[in-house]
Design an enzyme around this catalytic site. Structure first.
Site, PDB file in Angstrom:
ATOM      1  CE1 TYR A  14      -7.524   8.324   0.015  1.00  0.00           C
ATOM      2  CE2 TYR A  14      -8.533   8.342   2.194  1.00  0.00           C
ATOM      3  CZ  TYR A  14      -7.332   7.947   1.241  1.00  0.00           C
ATOM      4  OH  TYR A  14      -6.598   7.086   1.828  1.00  0.00           O
ATOM      5  CE1 TYR A  28      -5.246   9.915   2.509  1.00  0.00           C
ATOM      6  CE2 TYR A  28      -3.223  11.276   2.421  1.00  0.00           C
ATOM      7  CZ  TYR A  28      -3.925  10.293   2.961  1.00  0.00           C
ATOM      8  OH  TYR A  28      -3.562   9.449   3.916  1.00  0.00           O
ATOM      9  CD  GLU A  65      -4.666   4.732  -0.532  1.00  0.00           C
ATOM     10  OE1 GLU A  65      -4.911   6.114  -0.186  1.00  0.00           O
ATOM     11  OE2 GLU A  65      -4.557   3.913   0.291  1.00  0.00           O
ATOM     12  CG  ASN A  92      -2.058   1.082   1.332  1.00  0.00           C
ATOM     13  OD1 ASN A  92      -2.389   1.575   2.606  1.00  0.00           O
ATOM     14  ND2 ASN A  92      -2.297   1.535   0.085  1.00  0.00           N
ATOM     15  CD  GLU A 138      -6.872   8.559   5.876  1.00  0.00           C
ATOM     16  OE1 GLU A 138      -7.374   7.578   6.180  1.00  0.00           O
ATOM     17  OE2 GLU A 138      -5.544   8.459   5.303  1.00  0.00           O
TER      18      GLU A 138
END
Ligand SMILES: *[C@@H]1O[C@H](CO)[C@@H](O)[C@H](O)[C@H]1NC(C)=O
Ligand SMILES: *[C@@H]1O[C@H](CO)[C@@H](O)[C@H](O)[C@H]1NC(C)=O
Length: 283
Positions: A118, A107, A207, A75, A116
């Site tokens: 997005y 992001y 990502e 990741n 967090e």
């Protein structure tokens, strides 16, 4: 996605700086990274995080551009943008070629509360809203985006291992370039009861999760190019902004900060409080 995260184990960063032929030292040096690092490059903040399990090469290119190629069972997330984030309108173009599970997204993170977030512009085979409850939607920049919240428990964050919410806007008509009016998303999240904190960084990220692919992303202004040092330029957020409720910002909305051209007053029940130089919020 199971392991959406941004962990700064800046362990022994492998940095390879290569000046192109004919370039002056220190000017627009390419910088290829294979382990986690953050910093600034050519006036843009960048963040690159990898769990180290796959193969990924992330390169800071000239200006607001970066490129990456990846494969393997790991990741990673990386990109260029600003620190701190703000309600700016973000312009980008991308050549985005994922094979498998991957996102192309604005992001970022806030603190107090730790969030967090997005704004997903494009994704590979996995829709990040899978299984999440839809809280609302916003139509901006040529598409509807659906709004979701998910919860992360004991996961990596900018404050170490922690539990925190993730806020999502997921674009229905996927694309790989355009303007992203962050004010519209912040407003939509606020209207869904999703409260951001004080802004930390904000990047146009790629990502990859147990997948392969390549991505070249150019972050910056159609006008005036990159702004340096995190300064927002005054040109953002024109009349298209979603103000939702009269002339004053709603509770949790932005009401000031350098470059802010929106309302400086708050709807009743909240008052405008400065978080920092860049961001004041109705609390
Ligand atoms: C993006 O482009 C718009 C329109 O040209 C401009 O108003 C805005 O400031 C740009 N955003 C950034 C962050 O430069
Ligand atoms: C916003 O302000 C203008 C001028 O002050 C006023 O005419 C208008 O009615 C206001 N709009 C709302 C929705 O309050």
């Amino acid at each position: 996605m199971v392991a959406i995260s941004s962990l700064f184990l800046a362990a022994a960063a492998a940095v390879v700086a290569v000046a192109a032929p004919g370039e002056l030292p220190g000017m627009h040096k390419r910088q290829t990274l294979t382990s986690s690092q953050t910093g600034t490059h050519n006036g843009y903040y960048f963040s690159f995080w990898t769990d180290g399990a796959g193969n990924v090469r992330y390169t800071n290119e000239a200006g607001g551009q970066y490129s990456a190629s990846w494969s393997g069972n790991g990741n990673w997330v990386g990109g260029k943008g600003w620190n701190p984030g703000s309600a700016r309108t973000i312009n980008y173009t991308a050549q985005y070629n994922p094979n498998g599970n991957s996102y192309l997204a604005v992001y970022g993170w806030t603190r107090n509360p730790l969030i967090e977030y997005y704004v997903v512009e494009n994704f590979g085979t996995y829709d990040p809203s899978t299984g999440a409850q839809r809280l609302g939607s916003v139509t901006t920049d040529g598409s509807t985006y659906n709004v979701y919240k998910t919860r992360r428990t004991n996961q990596p964050s900018i404050e170490g291992t922690s539990s925190f919410d993730q806020f999502w806007s997921v674009r229905v008509n996927k694309r790989s370039g355009g303007s992203v009016n962050m004010q519209a998303h912040f407003d939509a999240w606020a209207q869904s009861g999703l409260r951001l904190g004080t802004h930390d960084y904000q990047i146009v990220a790629t990502e990859g999760y147990f997948s392969s692919g390549s991505s070249t992303v150019n972050v910056g202004g159609s006008t005036g190019g990159g702004n340096t040092g995190g300064g927002d330029n005054g040109g953002g957020n024109t009349g298209g902004g979603n103000t939702g409720g009269g002339n004053c910002s709603a509770k949790w909305g932005q009401c000031g900060g350098q470059g802010w051209q929106g309302p400086s007053c708050c709807q009743s029940g909240s008052t405008c409080q400065a978080s920092n130089q860049w961001y004041s919020q109705c609390l």
